[in-house]
Scaffold this motif. Structure first.
Motif, PDB file in Angstrom:
ATOM      1  N   PRO A 293       0.781  -1.155   0.006  1.00  0.00           N
ATOM      2  CA  PRO A 293       0.060  -0.139  -0.052  1.00  0.00           C
ATOM      3  C   PRO A 293       0.946   1.339  -0.085  1.00  0.00           C
ATOM      4  O   PRO A 293       1.960   1.172   0.525  1.00  0.00           O
ATOM      5  CB  PRO A 293      -0.818  -0.169   1.216  1.00  0.00           C
ATOM      6  CG  PRO A 293      -0.238  -1.076   2.263  1.00  0.00           C
ATOM      7  CD  PRO A 293       0.738  -1.778   1.063  1.00  0.00           C
TER       8      PRO A 293
ATOM      9  N   TYR B 250       0.828   5.794  -0.228  1.00  0.00           N
ATOM     10  CA  TYR B 250      -0.030   7.246  -0.536  1.00  0.00           C
ATOM     11  C   TYR B 250       0.601   7.822  -1.498  1.00  0.00           C
ATOM     12  O   TYR B 250       1.660   8.044  -1.675  1.00  0.00           O
ATOM     13  CB  TYR B 250       0.226   7.923   0.931  1.00  0.00           C
ATOM     14  CG  TYR B 250      -0.422   9.569   0.722  1.00  0.00           C
ATOM     15  CD1 TYR B 250      -1.878   9.689   0.764  1.00  0.00           C
ATOM     16  CD2 TYR B 250       0.353  10.461   0.666  1.00  0.00           C
ATOM     17  CE1 TYR B 250      -2.506  10.658   0.786  1.00  0.00           C
ATOM     18  CE2 TYR B 250      -0.168  11.777   0.597  1.00  0.00           C
ATOM     19  CZ  TYR B 250      -1.490  11.807   0.481  1.00  0.00           C
ATOM     20  OH  TYR B 250      -2.167  12.992   0.251  1.00  0.00           O
TER      21      TYR B 250
ATOM     22  N   PHE C  99      -4.758   6.613  -1.863  1.00  0.00           N
ATOM     23  CA  PHE C  99      -4.220   5.388  -1.365  1.00  0.00           C
ATOM     24  C   PHE C  99      -4.171   4.396  -2.556  1.00  0.00           C
ATOM     25  O   PHE C  99      -5.243   4.446  -3.212  1.00  0.00           O
ATOM     26  CB  PHE C  99      -4.918   4.893  -0.135  1.00  0.00           C
ATOM     27  CG  PHE C  99      -5.051   5.817   1.082  1.00  0.00           C
ATOM     28  CD1 PHE C  99      -3.834   6.128   1.582  1.00  0.00           C
ATOM     29  CD2 PHE C  99      -6.118   6.173   1.622  1.00  0.00           C
ATOM     30  CE1 PHE C  99      -3.736   6.980   2.485  1.00  0.00           C
ATOM     31  CE2 PHE C  99      -6.030   6.880   2.980  1.00  0.00           C
ATOM     32  CZ  PHE C  99      -5.055   7.410   3.205  1.00  0.00           C
TER      33      PHE C  99
ATOM     34  N   ASP D 137       8.566   8.302   9.280  1.00  0.00           N
ATOM     35  CA  ASP D 137       7.941   9.655   9.137  1.00  0.00           C
ATOM     36  C   ASP D 137       8.126  10.430  10.423  1.00  0.00           C
ATOM     37  O   ASP D 137       8.080   9.868  11.583  1.00  0.00           O
ATOM     38  CB  ASP D 137       6.331   9.347   8.827  1.00  0.00           C
ATOM     39  CG  ASP D 137       6.238   8.750   7.394  1.00  0.00           C
ATOM     40  OD1 ASP D 137       7.134   8.578   6.703  1.00  0.00           O
ATOM     41  OD2 ASP D 137       4.774   8.454   7.232  1.00  0.00           O
TER      42      ASP D 137
ATOM     43  N   SER E 102       2.430   3.486   8.263  1.00  0.00           N
ATOM     44  CA  SER E 102       1.203   3.149   7.461  1.00  0.00           C
ATOM     45  C   SER E 102       0.877   4.317   6.506  1.00  0.00           C
ATOM     46  O   SER E 102       1.524   5.236   6.550  1.00  0.00           O
ATOM     47  CB  SER E 102      -0.141   2.876   8.212  1.00  0.00           C
ATOM     48  OG  SER E 102      -0.283   4.192   8.667  1.00  0.00           O
ATOM     49  N   HIS E 103       0.256   3.904   5.326  1.00  0.00           N
ATOM     50  CA  HIS E 103       0.110   4.866   4.276  1.00  0.00           C
ATOM     51  C   HIS E 103      -1.113   6.056   4.945  1.00  0.00           C
ATOM     52  O   HIS E 103      -0.724   7.195   4.440  1.00  0.00           O
ATOM     53  CB  HIS E 103      -0.627   4.292   3.202  1.00  0.00           C
ATOM     54  CG  HIS E 103      -1.984   3.359   3.313  1.00  0.00           C
ATOM     55  ND1 HIS E 103      -1.790   2.280   4.385  1.00  0.00           N
ATOM     56  CD2 HIS E 103      -3.066   3.339   2.824  1.00  0.00           C
ATOM     57  CE1 HIS E 103      -2.938   1.442   4.131  1.00  0.00           C
ATOM     58  NE2 HIS E 103      -3.588   2.305   3.378  1.00  0.00           N
ATOM     59  N   PHE E 104      -1.505   5.936   6.046  1.00  0.00           N
ATOM     60  CA  PHE E 104      -2.284   6.991   6.753  1.00  0.00           C
ATOM     61  C   PHE E 104      -1.186   7.887   7.157  1.00  0.00           C
ATOM     62  O   PHE E 104      -1.329   9.308   6.941  1.00  0.00           O
ATOM     63  CB  PHE E 104      -3.298   6.385   7.667  1.00  0.00           C
ATOM     64  CG  PHE E 104      -4.165   5.274   7.316  1.00  0.00           C
ATOM     65  CD1 PHE E 104      -4.794   5.481   6.142  1.00  0.00           C
ATOM     66  CD2 PHE E 104      -4.264   4.175   8.031  1.00  0.00           C
ATOM     67  CE1 PHE E 104      -6.029   4.571   5.603  1.00  0.00           C
ATOM     68  CE2 PHE E 104      -5.277   3.122   7.543  1.00  0.00           C
ATOM     69  CZ  PHE E 104      -5.806   3.474   6.232  1.00  0.00           C
ATOM     70  N   VAL E 105      -0.267   7.517   8.012  1.00  0.00           N
ATOM     71  CA  VAL E 105       0.809   8.120   8.439  1.00  0.00           C
ATOM     72  C   VAL E 105       1.522   8.974   7.218  1.00  0.00           C
ATOM     73  O   VAL E 105       2.012  10.159   7.512  1.00  0.00           O
ATOM     74  CB  VAL E 105       1.796   7.255   9.616  1.00  0.00           C
ATOM     75  CG1 VAL E 105       2.814   8.346  10.103  1.00  0.00           C
ATOM     76  CG2 VAL E 105       0.726   6.709  10.346  1.00  0.00           C
ATOM     77  N   HIS E 106       1.688   8.538   6.317  1.00  0.00           N
ATOM     78  CA  HIS E 106       2.437   9.004   5.237  1.00  0.00           C
ATOM     79  C   HIS E 106       1.675  10.328   4.633  1.00  0.00           C
ATOM     80  O   HIS E 106       2.367  11.304   4.468  1.00  0.00           O
ATOM     81  CB  HIS E 106       2.679   7.992   3.956  1.00  0.00           C
ATOM     82  CG  HIS E 106       3.454   6.943   4.312  1.00  0.00           C
ATOM     83  ND1 HIS E 106       4.656   7.129   4.979  1.00  0.00           N
ATOM     84  CD2 HIS E 106       3.648   5.688   3.811  1.00  0.00           C
ATOM     85  CE1 HIS E 106       5.524   5.887   4.905  1.00  0.00           C
ATOM     86  NE2 HIS E 106       5.042   5.280   4.106  1.00  0.00           N
TER      87      HIS E 106
ATOM     88  N   ALA F   4       4.067   1.841   2.316  1.00  0.00           N
ATOM     89  CA  ALA F   4       4.098   1.398   3.702  1.00  0.00           C
ATOM     90  C   ALA F   4       4.526  -0.155   3.831  1.00  0.00           C
ATOM     91  O   ALA F   4       4.061  -0.826   2.986  1.00  0.00           O
ATOM     92  CB  ALA F   4       2.720   1.614   4.081  1.00  0.00           C
TER      93      ALA F   4
END
Lengths: 83, 152
Positions: free
Chosen positions: A51, A53, A58, A79, B25-29, B51
């Motif tokens: 996955p 971003y 997404f 991050d 995670s891609h959410f945090v990205h 992620a």
């Protein structure tokens, strides 16, 4: 590349061709996993799908999506770290 | 990562696609991009932020630190055939120098265009002479290349 629905599941990346991880016999102390593949210069880069971003969306991205192009693959500790 | 994002236009001119990977995670990205990186790079991060929460990618590339649960700074240049041409791995406190990555990409592209008939000496920059390995070059590198050429 495909768009990824933003559900509550926590999908993670997987190396293509690697066996799914099996539960270890002792869940308290998992055995350190052996490297499935080792990246080496002059060898094929391990393909993966994961996955991501990407510009407001997404997505599910694979390294092999970019065959035919030069790719710069950059790992970093996390991050919101400082360097 | 913002340094890579800032150099993205130059990398794109060279036909290079960028993928960044961490255990977030891609959410945090998304949050990191939206709240911090977009203040350092106009328009935010222009490439895929991947992620790898289980560390599977990091393990495959030999950069996953099992003890800390993070990925070391590993940078891989992968050619259009999917072959790794270069790698550089740093421990977390020291950042990379993107200009050196760009230089290496340009050198690998030059070698590839020559179908392997040319090699780039130490410190080679676009426009500099390349080496043409062959019988005539053996013992004669000193005539075409000197260490001082690297230090300019």
């Amino acid at each position: 590349m495909s768009e990824l629905p933003a559900g509550c599941a926590r999908p993670t990346g997987a190396v293509i061709g690697a066996a799914p991880s099996e539960p270890t016999s002792n869940p308290e102390k998992p055995e350190p996993k052996e490297a499935l593949m080792t990246a080496r210069v002059g060898q094929k880069a391990p393909d993966f799908t994961a996955p991501a971003y990407y510009q407001g969306k997404f997505t599910n991205v694979s390294l092999s999506d970019f065959l035919g192009k030069w790719v710069l693959l950059c790992f970093y500790p996390g991050d919101f770290t400082f360097v | 990562m913002s340094a890579v994002a800032d150099n993205y236009p130059e990398l794109q001119k060279l036909g290079v696609e960028v993928l960044s990977v961490s255990v977030d995670s891609h959410f945090v990205h998304k949050m990191w991009n939206d709240y911090e990186l977009c203040k350092m790079v106009d328009g935010g991060v222009p490439f895929h932020m991947v992620a790898d929460q289980a560390g599977n990618l990091g393990r495959a590339y030999g950069v996953y630190d099992e003890g800390q649960g993070v990925e070391q700074r590993g940078r891989f240049i992968i050619d259009p055939d999917g072959v790794i041409q270069a790698m550089e791995i740093l421990t977390p406190p020291v950042g990379r120098r993107v200009a050196e990555t760009v230089r290496q990409v340009q050198a690998f592209q030059r070698v590839r265009e020559s179908k392997g008939s040319e090699a780039t000496p130490a410190g080679w920059m676009p426009g500099d002479p390349t080496l043409k390995p062959g019988p005539d070059l053996v013992g004669n590198v000193w005539k075409v290349w000197k260490p001082s050429m690297e230090k300019k």
